[in-house]
Design an enzyme around this catalytic site. Structure first.
Site, short mmCIF file in Angstrom:
data_model
loop_
_atom_site.label_atom_id
_atom_site.label_comp_id
_atom_site.label_asym_id
_atom_site.label_seq_id
_atom_site.Cartn_x
_atom_site.Cartn_y
_atom_site.Cartn_z
N HIS A 176 0.83 -1.21 0.00
CA HIS A 176 0.00 0.00 0.00
C HIS A 176 0.87 1.25 0.00
O HIS A 176 0.66 2.18 -0.80
CB HIS A 176 -0.92 -0.01 1.23
CG HIS A 176 -1.62 1.29 1.49
ND1 HIS A 176 -2.97 1.47 1.26
CD2 HIS A 176 -1.17 2.48 1.99
CE1 HIS A 176 -3.30 2.71 1.58
NE2 HIS A 176 -2.22 3.34 2.04
N GLU A 177 1.82 1.30 0.93
CA GLU A 177 2.63 2.50 1.05
C GLU A 177 3.53 2.69 -0.17
O GLU A 177 3.74 3.82 -0.64
CB GLU A 177 3.46 2.44 2.33
CG GLU A 177 2.62 2.50 3.60
CD GLU A 177 1.76 3.75 3.70
OE1 GLU A 177 2.16 4.79 3.15
OE2 GLU A 177 0.68 3.68 4.30
N HIS A 180 1.82 4.43 -2.97
CA HIS A 180 1.82 5.89 -2.91
C HIS A 180 2.97 6.45 -3.73
O HIS A 180 2.87 7.54 -4.31
CB HIS A 180 1.93 6.37 -1.46
CG HIS A 180 0.64 6.31 -0.69
ND1 HIS A 180 -0.50 6.98 -1.09
CD2 HIS A 180 0.32 5.70 0.48
CE1 HIS A 180 -1.47 6.76 -0.22
NE2 HIS A 180 -1.00 5.99 0.73
N TYR A 191 -3.62 15.09 -2.22
CA TYR A 191 -3.99 14.38 -0.99
C TYR A 191 -5.00 15.19 -0.19
O TYR A 191 -4.76 15.59 0.94
CB TYR A 191 -2.73 14.11 -0.17
CG TYR A 191 -2.84 12.92 0.75
CD1 TYR A 191 -3.04 11.64 0.24
CD2 TYR A 191 -2.73 13.06 2.12
CE1 TYR A 191 -3.13 10.54 1.07
CE2 TYR A 191 -2.83 11.98 2.97
CZ TYR A 191 -3.03 10.72 2.44
OH TYR A 191 -3.12 9.64 3.28
N GLU A 200 -5.64 7.25 -1.64
CA GLU A 200 -5.64 6.16 -0.66
C GLU A 200 -6.23 4.87 -1.25
O GLU A 200 -5.72 3.78 -1.00
CB GLU A 200 -6.44 6.57 0.58
CG GLU A 200 -5.66 7.43 1.55
CD GLU A 200 -4.47 6.70 2.14
OE1 GLU A 200 -4.57 5.48 2.39
OE2 GLU A 200 -3.42 7.34 2.33
N ASP A 273 -8.73 14.64 8.59
CA ASP A 273 -8.10 13.61 7.76
C ASP A 273 -8.02 14.06 6.31
O ASP A 273 -8.35 13.31 5.39
CB ASP A 273 -8.87 12.29 7.90
CG ASP A 273 -8.20 11.12 7.19
OD1 ASP A 273 -6.97 11.10 7.11
OD2 ASP A 273 -8.93 10.23 6.72
N HIS A 278 -9.00 8.79 4.22
CA HIS A 278 -9.01 7.39 4.62
C HIS A 278 -10.43 6.87 4.82
O HIS A 278 -10.64 5.65 4.88
CB HIS A 278 -8.24 7.19 5.93
CG HIS A 278 -6.75 7.35 5.82
ND1 HIS A 278 -6.12 8.56 6.04
CD2 HIS A 278 -5.78 6.46 5.52
CE1 HIS A 278 -4.82 8.40 5.88
NE2 HIS A 278 -4.58 7.13 5.56
#
Length: 479
Positions: A176-177, A180, A191, A200, A273, A278
């Site tokens: 996942h990271e 990015h 973002y 995300e 957020d 998210h």
């Protein structure tokens, strides 16, 4: 390459709930994680978070690594030793055998599995497509409850051991990271708001695809969970997020209840957020899951290919849900043909979550508004909108800008966004939501009109989302 925000796997609202819990160790770790994350977002971590004096003085040096090739990645795993200096001390380089440190070796293997899917399935050599070395740091901070991509590398905390286990345990979190990073080098999705939720969601999509690819799982066999290996025994939940059933991943006294919506009618309008990046990512997550399951087989092969073609294609950084849906339809048509069942499945998936208009709910608003019954003179299918008149008035100087434009002359994503706004009364609902009891004096106002479907609405600029305001501004400015 676009700039990258601090992108972490555990959202701030979840850490805030944990910080307020009556579990002393977990609450303390969550509060410290929130503090560090805030400093990281502000780019001040090195100034305000004291480094561990026991960490090697060479820890701040970024290794000078040759790029990887299609034949294999170049990985470098470092140890922060409980401090916050990055990248830390190098402990395992490409080709080295296991280090004996479980988290070092999990990170090394996770980087490799991620690289393998991107290369083998999409012929993408690392995150940037040019062999970017994969750099990771483990043992970051003290009981740090997060993992993040900082624009240059992956960073993993050890977790508090009470609610969160070490973050290297979860391959989908690693993938996942790193995804990015792919977004950073391609679409650069902002973002914030819907584009941030897409940012995300894209990472969730490719995170689970790496796991499925690594395990050889079909769409039907996969659990579609993000972070399933992170939660400690005793936590009432299965993961951080569920793509199959957003909003059901956890319901724990310390973490609260999973707030993700699965449909546009439940879209969460919030300033927290980064505008709910998210939270609202559950909606495009659900669309991808439904598409993959409908197509069957391996999700990375067709559904994943459509998403990949979309994020590396002609996409704007401020893309919203409706625009992204249109781009996936265009990508599916370009690769598989306009009459392909893949295109029909893509449309059905987005309709099912209310992003594209459908017969069942009359089309849900992609700006997050509650779906209303269709307006009689704006029923979908009554007329396909082709021309729109856009006018901006107001301000102290009384400036007027206006333009009439044929939608076929616009880029495909903007044209699709306009058709989505004009269908099923969406723009009228947006206008109603944008009105305030105390209008801004000398404030700007947009007027949008078209003949088919018949429509004329005024939209106070101060009440519009950035996505809608950006579309209006781009349209009226076009040469």
């Amino acid at each position: 390459m676009t700039s990258s925000p601090h992108c972490s796997i555990v959202p701030p609202y979840l850490l805030s709930a944990l910080a307020a819990s009556d579990e002393p160790r977990a609450a303390g770790s969550a509060r410290e994680t929130l503090r560090v994350d805030e400093l990281l977002r502000r780019g001040r971590v090195t100034a305000e978070v004291r480094p561990d004096p026991t960490v090697d003085a060479r820890a701040g040096a970024v290794p000078d690594l040759a790029p990887g090739t299609a034949a294999g990645p170049v990985r470098s795993v470092h140890d922060a030793g409980g401090g916050t200096d990055l990248p830390g001390t190098g402990v395992r380089a490409e080709g080295d055998g296991p280090s004996g440190d479980e988290q070092v070796d999990q990170a090394y293997d996770g980087l490799g599995a991620t690289w393998a899917m991107w290369q083998e399935e999409y012929a993408r050599t690392s995150l940037d497509g040019k062999g970017l070395p994969l750099l990771a740091t483990v043992h970051y901070g003290q009981d740090y409850d997060n993992a993040f991509w900082d624009g240059r590398q992956m960073v993993f905390g050890d977790g508090d051991g009470v609610v969160f286990l070490p973050f290297t345990r979860s391959l989908d979190v690693i993938a996942h990271e790193l995804a990015h990073g792919v977004t950073q080098y391609t679409s650069g999705l902002n973002y914030q708001g819907q584009s941030g939720a897409l940012n995300e969601s894209v990472s969730d999509v490719f995170g689970v695809l790496v796991v499925q690819h690594h395990l050889g799982q079909s769409a039907d066999e996969a659990d579609w969970l993000v972070g399933a290996d992170l939660l400690a025994p005793g936590v009432q939940g299965v993961a951080l997020r569920s793509m199959k059933a957003p909003g059901t991943a956890y319901d724990d006294p310390r973490l609260g209840t999973d707030p993700q919506p699965a449909h546009m009618r439940d879209y969460v309008a919030t300033t927290a957020d980064n505008g709910g990046v998210h939270i609202n990512s559950g909606i495009p997550n659900k669309a991808f899951h439904d598409l993959a399951v409908a197509l069957g087989g391996n999700a990375w092969e067709v559904a994943g290919q459509v998403w990949y073609d979309t994020v590396v294609g002609d996409i704007r950084a401020d893309c919203d849900f409706a625009t992204f849906a249109g781009l996936t339809l265009a990508a599916a048509s370009a690769r598989y043909g306009e009459d392909s069942p893949v295109v029909a499945a893509v449309r059905s998936a987005w309709t099912g979550v209310g992003v594209l208009p459908g017969d069942e709910d009359g089309g849900a608003a992609a700006d997050g508004a509650q779906a209303d019954p269709p307006v009689a003179d704006e029923e979908p299918g009554d007329a396909d909108p082709t021309t729109v008149r856009v006018r901006r008035t107001g301000g102290v100087a009384g400036t007027v800008r206006e333009r009439t434009v044929d939608l076929t002359e616009l880029p495909v994503d903007d044209a699709h966004h306009w058709r989505s706004l004009l269908a099923a009364g969406r723009l009228r609902r947006i206008a109603e939501a944008a009105r305030t009891p105390d209008p801004v004096r000398d404030g700007f106002c947009w007027t949008v009109a078209c003949d088919a479907p018949p429509l004329a609405v005024d939209l106070p600029e101060s009440g519009l989302t950035p996505e809608v305001r950006g579309l209006l501004d781009r349209t009226v400015r076009r040469d």
